[in-house]
Design a protein around this motif. Structure first.
Motif, PDB file in Angstrom:
ATOM      1  N   HIS A  84       0.819  -1.226   0.000  1.00  0.00           N
ATOM      2  CA  HIS A  84       0.000   0.000   0.000  1.00  0.00           C
ATOM      3  C   HIS A  84       0.843   1.263   0.000  1.00  0.00           C
ATOM      4  N   LYS A  86       3.628   3.403   2.281  1.00  0.00           N
ATOM      5  CA  LYS A  86       4.315   3.406   3.571  1.00  0.00           C
ATOM      6  C   LYS A  86       3.542   4.214   4.608  1.00  0.00           C
ATOM      7  N   CYS A  87       3.366   3.649   5.777  1.00  0.00           N
ATOM      8  CA  CYS A  87       2.724   4.362   6.874  1.00  0.00           C
ATOM      9  C   CYS A  87       3.648   5.507   7.304  1.00  0.00           C
ATOM     10  N   PHE A  89       4.579   6.716   9.975  1.00  0.00           N
ATOM     11  CA  PHE A  89       5.438   6.560  11.162  1.00  0.00           C
ATOM     12  C   PHE A  89       6.469   5.458  11.009  1.00  0.00           C
ATOM     13  N   CYS A  90       6.434   4.745   9.877  1.00  0.00           N
ATOM     14  CA  CYS A  90       7.193   3.488   9.780  1.00  0.00           C
ATOM     15  C   CYS A  90       8.682   3.703   9.532  1.00  0.00           C
ATOM     16  N   GLN A 103      11.434  -3.418   6.493  1.00  0.00           N
ATOM     17  CA  GLN A 103      10.440  -2.398   6.791  1.00  0.00           C
ATOM     18  C   GLN A 103      10.010  -2.496   8.253  1.00  0.00           C
ATOM     19  N   SER A 104       9.971  -1.317   8.920  1.00  0.00           N
ATOM     20  CA  SER A 104       9.541  -1.216  10.318  1.00  0.00           C
ATOM     21  C   SER A 104      10.664  -1.530  11.327  1.00  0.00           C
ATOM     22  N   GLY A 150       7.825  -5.888   7.706  1.00  0.00           N
ATOM     23  CA  GLY A 150       7.015  -5.672   6.500  1.00  0.00           C
ATOM     24  C   GLY A 150       5.689  -6.410   6.540  1.00  0.00           C
ATOM     25  N   THR A 151       5.091  -6.596   5.371  1.00  0.00           N
ATOM     26  CA  THR A 151       3.805  -7.300   5.280  1.00  0.00           C
ATOM     27  C   THR A 151       4.073  -8.656   4.658  1.00  0.00           C
ATOM     28  N   LYS A 209      -0.912  -7.027   8.313  1.00  0.00           N
ATOM     29  CA  LYS A 209      -1.881  -5.960   8.563  1.00  0.00           C
ATOM     30  C   LYS A 209      -3.262  -6.435   8.118  1.00  0.00           C
TER      31      LYS A 209
END
Ligand code: SF4
Ligand SMILES: [Zn+2]
Length: 522
Positions: A84, A86-87, A89-90, A103-104, A150-151, A209
């Motif tokens: 999607h 990137k958030c 805050f990530c 990621q994260s 990540g996802t 998520k």
């Protein structure tokens, strides 16, 4: 050089006695701004495999006690984008201030560093961790695999096969080679090998998520042997989710929670206090809704107060004065309100990210935040974690089974607890569910699901007698679940059990394997 590299360099050069070693560790921890001085075992876990024996001699002079129980093995996914975007805050990801990291994450967590050393090969990461356990003298006959970063359910989503039963390094290496050569093996064949292996995967946890946690991903996670899902719902407010570019809605969260629960998974929510568009009142309201609203009601939860990481969109908002993160006291005061009301069926797993504070620009400033709360606020949290035995003396005569019934995701949940009410200690528990939907052929309308069975006490190696885990409480809790199911007209129990636990259900409780579950007709 970081703390560990510098320490190893010093150890290679000189001989240190115990006092000098403590001094060295303290001064290096100060220099590298660590909040605590890592233990010698922690330090050894950062050494290259081939160097562990050497450093072990220098660091550990007294014999190490063998620690048994379920040994965690984290596997980090390769740095990759989330589908999607990137958030806001990530931290981390591709082209982060720390380079290409998962990621994260920041690249500095032990699990991330192990991932990097092994080029993110999941099989090698597991083997690397097991080798560390061998060298440290830990028992690791029961392991839990945790997939992080990540996802994962949006990637090509392949885990290696099962694990093998060798304990000695050279044997592990031979096994590793033979696994790599077994090109024709299947996941199912490897899982079958693992059911009776000496190193059993008793639990497997995947982080994802909500919009990547629907039926398709749920079924695939079941096939992989997953038993617990860490679900990043982050907020109960749609405007907040949109503002932080989360890429899912609260409707997605509720749908994912229901599907995953109806498939039998344990679900651990991730929730972020202090996100943009929230203030104290709205935040507390939102966190209370997690327990009052039957569409949420987590089995476990991790609260991650919003922190500002370099290189994120939130960092720029903060720099421009558009966002102010909550500080330690504010985060504590919001969480205290939740600890007061958290129901007995939920376990508060964490209240802070496991990333050292020095990698953040602003936000909660203490690594030992949980301790800060417990020391500064007088609260009686009744979550699972706060009622675990942890070294307390158990009075066996006082143990009783107590059942708490509640609605969740349009189905019915029973939290069956074995507890000592005099000392308010939880000895073990079982989660029984009557599902809302029947999403797989194994789960009929007359089926009840066991989503979790856990007994505390001195953890013990498989087959050891006499210790708490083997005192028959697991069996008693399952029997109570079966009784409740029967009383409600159910004729089948379906259990989500880690690959390495299937044997226990078959041998001790008369269950049989059916698809990714074990089942029993009542
Ligand atoms: S979904 Fe998770 S890993 Fe992906 S960008 Fe958002 S916070 Fe980061
Ligand atoms: Zn608690």
């Amino acid at each position: 050089m970081n703390f560990y590299q510098e320490l190893f360099a010093e150890l290679l050069q000189k001989q240190f006695n115990e006092i000098a070693l403590t001094k060295l560790k303290r001064s290096l921890a100060l220099k590298h701004q660590l909040e605590t001085i890592p233990s010698n075992i922690d330090i050894l876990l950062h050494a290259e495999i081939k160097e562990i024996p050497l450093f072990k001699k220098k660091l550990i002079t007294k014999p190490v006690r063998t620690i048994s129980g379920v040994s965690p093995v984290a596997i980090m996914t390769r740095p990759d984008k989330c589908p999607h975007g990137k958030c806001t805050f990530c931290p981390g990801g591709l082209n982060s201030p720390w380079g290409d990291v998962p990621q994260s994450y920041t690249g500095h967590e032990p699990a991330t560093m192990r991932g990097m050393r092994n080029n993110y090969d999941s099989y090698l990461q597991v083997m690397n961790r097991l080798e560390q356990y061998v060298l440290l003298g830990h028992t690791f006959d029961k392991i839990e695999i945790i997939v992080m970063g990540g996802t994962f359910t949006a990637t090509d989503f392949q885990l290696p096969g099962g694990l093998h039963d060798e304990r000695r390094i050279d044997e592990i290496k031979t096994e590793l080679l033979s696994f790599k050569q077994r090109k024709t093996t299947t996941l199912e064949a490897e899982q079958h090998i693992n059911e009776t292996a000496a190193v059993r995967c008793v639990a497997l946890c995947i982080e994802t998520k909500p919009d990547w946690g629907f039926l398709e991903q749920g079924n695939e996670m079941l096939r992989q042997g997953c038993t617990r899902v860490e679900l990043g719902i982050e907020s109960v407010y749609d405007d907040v989710l949109k503002n932080v570019h989360r890429g899912h809605t609260t409707a997605d969260s509720k749908k994912s929670i229901q599907i995953l629960r109806d498939l039998g998974f344990k679900i651990n929510f991730h929730y972020m206090p202090g996100l943009p568009l929230t203030d104290r009142e709205r935040d507390i309201q939102g966190m209370k809704q997690l327990f009052s609203d039957p569409d949420y009601r987590p089995d476990m939860i991790k609260f991650y107060p919003t922190m500002v990481a370099p290189g994120t969109a939130l960092f720029h908002q903060w720099k421009q004065g558009q966002f102010t993160p909550i500080d330690t006291t504010e985060a504590a005061e919001r969480l205290v309100e939740i600890k007061k009301i958290v129901p007995e069926y939920c376990r508060i797993q964490r209240i802070q990210r496991d990333v050292p504070t020095k990698y953040w620009e602003a936000g909660v400033g203490l690594t030992n935040f949980r301790q800060f709360i417990h020391q500064n606020y007088n609260i009686q949290c009744r979550c699972i974690r706060c009622r675990e035995p942890k070294g307390k003396n158990i009075n066996w005569a006082n143990i009783q089974i107590k059942v708490t019934e509640y609605d969740a995701s349009r189905g019915k949940e029973f939290f069956i607890a074995a507890e000592d009410s005099q000392t308010d200690t939880l000895l073990g528990f079982c989660r029984l569910r009557f599902p809302f939907q029947y999403l797989r052929p194994e789960i009929t309308p007359a089926s009840a699901l066991i989503r979790e069975l856990h007994v505390y006490g001195t953890a013990t190696a498989i087959g050891d007698e006499g210790l708490v885990q083997h005192k028959g409480w697991g069996k008693r809790l399952v029997e109570k679940a079966e009784e409740l199911a029967r009383q409600h007209g159910k004729d089948k129990i379906v259990v989500i059990a880690g690959v390495g636990v299937r044997q226990y259900y078959q041998d001790k409780l008369g269950y049989q394997i059916e698809g990714p579950y074990v089942k029993k007709l009542l």
